[in-house]
Structure formats: C-alpha cells, structure tokens
Design an enzyme around this catalytic site. Structure first.
Site, short mmCIF file in Angstrom:
data_model
loop_
_atom_site.label_atom_id
_atom_site.label_comp_id
_atom_site.label_asym_id
_atom_site.label_seq_id
_atom_site.Cartn_x
_atom_site.Cartn_y
_atom_site.Cartn_z
N LYS A 80 0.55 -0.82 -0.49
CA LYS A 80 0.36 -0.17 0.05
C LYS A 80 0.74 1.43 -0.22
O LYS A 80 1.74 1.17 0.67
CB LYS A 80 -0.82 0.21 1.55
CG LYS A 80 -1.83 1.76 1.40
CD LYS A 80 -2.92 0.99 2.56
CE LYS A 80 -3.26 2.39 2.76
NZ LYS A 80 -4.57 1.84 3.72
N SER A 167 -9.25 2.25 2.46
CA SER A 167 -8.67 2.91 2.14
C SER A 167 -7.62 1.99 1.07
O SER A 167 -7.04 2.76 0.12
CB SER A 167 -7.80 3.93 2.78
OG SER A 167 -7.46 3.07 3.94
N SER A 191 -9.83 0.05 6.95
CA SER A 191 -9.03 -0.56 5.95
C SER A 191 -8.07 -1.44 5.57
O SER A 191 -8.26 -1.11 3.68
CB SER A 191 -8.31 1.02 6.08
OG SER A 191 -9.31 2.51 5.98
N1 GLN Z 1 -13.67 4.72 6.72
C1 GLN Z 1 -12.44 5.05 7.60
C2 GLN Z 1 -11.92 6.49 7.85
O1 GLN Z 1 -12.66 6.94 6.61
C3 GLN Z 1 -11.73 4.62 7.25
C4 GLN Z 1 -10.33 4.54 7.17
C5 GLN Z 1 -8.93 3.57 8.00
O2 GLN Z 1 -9.06 2.79 8.26
N2 GLN Z 1 -8.09 4.36 7.15
O3 GLN Z 1 -11.26 7.20 8.14
#
Ligand code: GLN
Length: 510
Positions: A80, A167, A191
């Site tokens: 990532k 994400s 994420s």
């Molecule tokens: N969807 C969540 C956010 O937008 C989690 C994102 C994540 O885990 N990096 O913050």
C-alpha cells in the site's frame, strides 16, 4: 495435466514451489509483472519498476539456490502506498495517494517493508519477498472506497463499475485480481477489513502495536495498524509472521517475542477432532451487529458462514456491544484530531509539494496546503482542528476519549462469555463508483462494524463469506482478544478448509 497458471497460486503454494525449485523467483516475478501491466485499467498499482523487481527476483533465486532463503523468499508482494519505500533501492515513489507527496522519494524503507523484503539496515536478512510495486489507496488512508486517491480510483475486479473499498482499495483489488499473491494494507478504522470484504479476499488487522508504524505515513497514530491482505488465512499468517514484532523505532510497538502465526493457526484446540476443529470455541454475536437496517443479502451470507463455524464445533452465544453506533462519532472526532496534528508537517518546507507562486511564508503555507491536499483531507483537518480548539476540546475530544475507553470496556465484558466476536464487516456489498455523490457522511456511517475494534485496539479479520447482491462478495468479521490473532487465524483457516468462498475468482479478471 498442465499446472495451473502461476497467478492461481497463493503465498503458501508459491512458497512451496519456490523452495522445491519447481519454479524460480525470476519466472514468478515476470509472470506477475505482465499481469500487472495487462490489468492497468483496474487502477490497483500506482508505481512499478520492472527492472528492479527482476533484479530483486534474481537475488532471491541466488538465496534460494544457496539454501538460505526463508518461507517467503522469492514470493512477490506489493505495498500500500502509505508505506515508505527506499527510493534508491526500489525506484518507487511514496505518495500516500496524495498530490502533496507526488513523486516523493523516501530515503528509507518502512519497517514492515524492510522485514518482508531485504531486512532492516544493520540487521539480519529479511524475508526476501520480491516487491512488485506500490498500491493505490485513499489519500492519507482517509476513505472507504479508494475514491479519495489523488491518482484516480481503483476498481473492484468483481465488477469494475464498483469500488474495491478503502482505504486499502488497491491492495484488495490487486490480490482479488491475482496480480499479486499478497499485499500490505493499513487499518485505522477498517481499511484492511472492509476492502478485503468488498473484494472477496482475507485480511487481518492485528492488535495495535503488533506491526511497527515506523515508515507508515501517519493518519491517526493511536489507531493506525499495518496488516496483510491475501487470499487465505494461511497466506495472511505467513505474511504476518514476517512483518510483525517489536521495533525500537516505534514507541507504541508491543514488546513481545516474535510469533509464528502459521504454527498458531494450525495448533489444534483442546478437545478438537478432525471433523470438529473448532470444538469449544465460543463465538459471540453482538446483537448490535445485526440491526434491522443490515442488508438482507449481507445478513444471510454472514449467517451461512456462522452456520459453517457451528458445524465445525463452535458455539454461538448472544452478546452485546451497546456503544457500537457511538463508535462513529467517537472515531470521527479522534481520527481527524490526530490527523490534523500529523498532517501539519506538510508545509511546503519539510516534505513534498511546495506552491510555486507565493507572496510570503504564510502565503506559501496556505497555497501549498490548498494545492496539495484533496477535499476529504481538508475536511478532516478542519474537523480535527475544531475539536481540539480551546472551548471545544472538553466538549468533543475529551468526551470522545472517555467513550473510547467505555467501548473497550464493553469488549472486555463480552470476552467473559466468548472467545471471538463475529458479525458483518460492512452493512452492504461494494457500491458503484460515484454512487455516494461526494456525501462523506454515507461512507462514515458504513464504518459502523469496523470502528469498535479499532477504537479498542483489538485484532480484527475479514474472511470471505460468500456473495450478496449483484454477485458481489460479502465478508465475515472476526474480532479477538488483544494479541489473540492466533485464534482468529485458526478459526478462519478451519472455515477455509471446509468452504471454498475464498477460492472463487472474479470472472472479469482472467
Ligand atoms: N473509512 C475510515 C476512514 O475513512 C477508515 C479508514 C482507515 O482505516 N484508514 O477514516
């Protein structure tokens, strides 16, 4: 009979084939690089450097020939793009999915990257995996659909008009399309778990502190955690063993001896039999994880997976996590608060983008940040700055911190009557790209089932559990006690020995 194509093999199968010299790392790297190129429209990869990848593969072959490789030596992996990768070594920029860091050349590798790859500077050799490239993600890991990436969306291989989740959307899309057998992801509020669920793969967010955050571009430091994404629990266990462990460079790293998650995953439970490997395992079902508003397709897929676990010997018990819904406001106060502080370092001086035209220093800061950050990142910086400001700190931030503790206490109470908690990962299957029309609240609300474990720092896992509406994958979420990744992986592995949901491949990515 001809052998299955290389990309059908997961991490464990490739590992065996490489060590038995049935295939070479160079051959494997070339095969996957060609697939990455052929599937460029998926938008999963942000950067590749084929020449250096092949050079790494050659080095892995030499190591294997000498007989000093480990179980992962020569297996391809991709990261990532929230992990920094040493530019001089890899030729790969580290962008966090942001215009702010477009082309940014890191002088070092994140600990997770180093451990899976060449090893940490001055330390023993790493696992020797071969880096295929960097994977698309939401800008600074803020998002649930990969639609907040400054470099365009990633697409779901099961239906390319749909989002892969986020994400870690690029990681999930790449693994599901079999462009790479395993990838790294990070999970701050879901994420790893949510994109794994949306793309029908397996992912585990370990207990906070199990994987080093050194070199992981910070979003919300008290929540950020790295973990593996792959097709099976076994593959995740192999990756997690190599990437985890104490790191003196991360002050929140857990000081615990290294763990062999692959051994833990296979370790038989007391009283287990071949037919009932999960005998005695108590799985708690929080009633708040099965609300009336849960999509019927998701509910029935999750119920079917739970029935399989029951058939394998597990007992289902009712539990309650009464503050589940409150995790949404709590998370969306704490995470932006930490983000607003973390992202203050992007000022046009220390890292990345600097506005070309500016009148004075203050004007330079303003223009740099206005140009470099996308809309969602700016929204979070504003929310975070607001809740931390004088007069609002007590009303919002402090209250959120108190509730965070109560949410952790709720879990502690649940674990008195069960060993693992189960439920859906997300309330629906993957939505269409653009469907949310830029309404951030919709995405925030859909995080309801993943946020509680994040706030409590507990390990959480997404395991393929069949398919729902439009033939899209559904994920079963398993949450364990602190540092009990072994039980999660064990249960998921038992489920995957008895079912084949994780072996299904998207028709659109042949
Ligand atoms: N969807 C969540 C956010 O937008 C989690 C994102 C994540 O885990 N990096 O913050």
């Amino acid at each position: 009979m001809s052998a299955p194509p290389l990309h059908d093999w997961g991490v464990a199968e490739l590992s065996r084939a490489l060590r038995e010299r049935r295939i070479g790392a160079f051959e494997a790297a070339g095969h996957f690089l060609a697939r990455v190129a052929a599937h460029a429209p998926l938008g999963a990869f942000l950067a590749v450097d084929a020449e250096r990848t092949l050079a790494e593969a050659r080095a892995a072959d030499e190591r294997l020939a000498r007989g000093d490789g480990g179980p992962l030596t020569g297996v391809p992996v991709a990261h990532k793009d929230i992990f920094v990768t040493d530019f001089a070594r890899t030729g790969l920029a580290s962008t966090a999915g942001s215009r702010m860091l477009a082309g940014y050349r890191s002088p070092f590798d994140a600990t997770v990257v180093a451990r899976l790859g060449p090893g940490e500077p001055g330390g023993p050799p790493g696992a020797g995996m071969v880096t295929l490239g960097k994977l698309n993600c939401d800008e600074f890991a803020m998002g649930s659909a990969n639609e907040n990436s400054a470099f365009g969306p990633a697409r779901n291989p099961w239906d390319t008009s749909r989002v892969p989740g986020g994400s870690s959307g690029g990681s999930a899309a790449a693994v599901a399309a079999r462009l790479v057998p395993g990838a790294t992801g990070t999970d701050t509020g879901g994420s790893i778990r949510q994109p794994a669920a949306f793309c029908g793969i397996t992912g585990i967010k370990p207990t906070y502190g199990v994987c080093s955050r050194y070199g992981l571009i910070a979003f919300a430091s008290s929540l950020d955690q790295a973990g593996p994404m792959a097709r099976s629990a076994e593959d995740c266990a192999l990756l997690l063993s190599a990437m985890s462990g104490f790191d003196a460079r991360d002050s929140t790293s857990a000081e615990r001896p290294p763990q062999d998650f692959h051994a833990l995953m296979q370790h038989p439970r007391e009283g287990a039999t071949a037919a009932r490997p999960l005998q005695g395992l108590r799985i708690g079902l929080p009633r708040e994880f099965f609300p009336a508003a849960l999509s019927a397709d998701v509910a029935s897929a999750v119920r079917a997976a739970l029935a399989e676990l029951e058939a394998l010997g597990a007992t289902l018990v009712d539990v309650s996590l009464p503050r589940t819904e409150l995790s949404i406001p709590v998370y969306y106060i704490i995470a932006p608060a930490e983000a607003s502080s973390n992202l203050s370092r992007f000022d046009g001086v220390k890292f990345g983008h600097r506005a070309a035209q500016h009148a004075d220093l203050l004007d330079m800061y303003k223009r740099t940040r206005a140009e470099g950050f996308g809309a969602e990142v700016k929204r979070r910086i504003m929310i975070g700055t607001y809740v931390l400001s004088h007069g609002y700190y007590d009303a919002y931030y402090l209250q959120a911190q108190k509730l965070r503790r109560m949410i952790a206490d709720d879990f502690r109470q649940c674990f008195e009557s069960c060993d693992v908690i189960a439920g859906p990962v997300a309330p629906t299957v993957a939505w269409s790209i653009g469907e949310q029309g830029g309404d951030p609240l919709q995405a925030y609300l859909a995080d309801v089932f993943t946020l509680p474990a994040s706030l409590a720092g507990l390990p959480g896992m997404s395991v393929p559990a069949g398919f729902g509406a439009h033939g899209m994958p559904v994920g079963l979420q398993l949450v364990g006690r602190h540092f009990d990744e072994g039980t999660l992986l064990h249960a998921a592995h038992a489920l995957q020995q008895a079912t084949d949901w994780h072996r299904r491949v998207p028709g659109g990515a042949t």
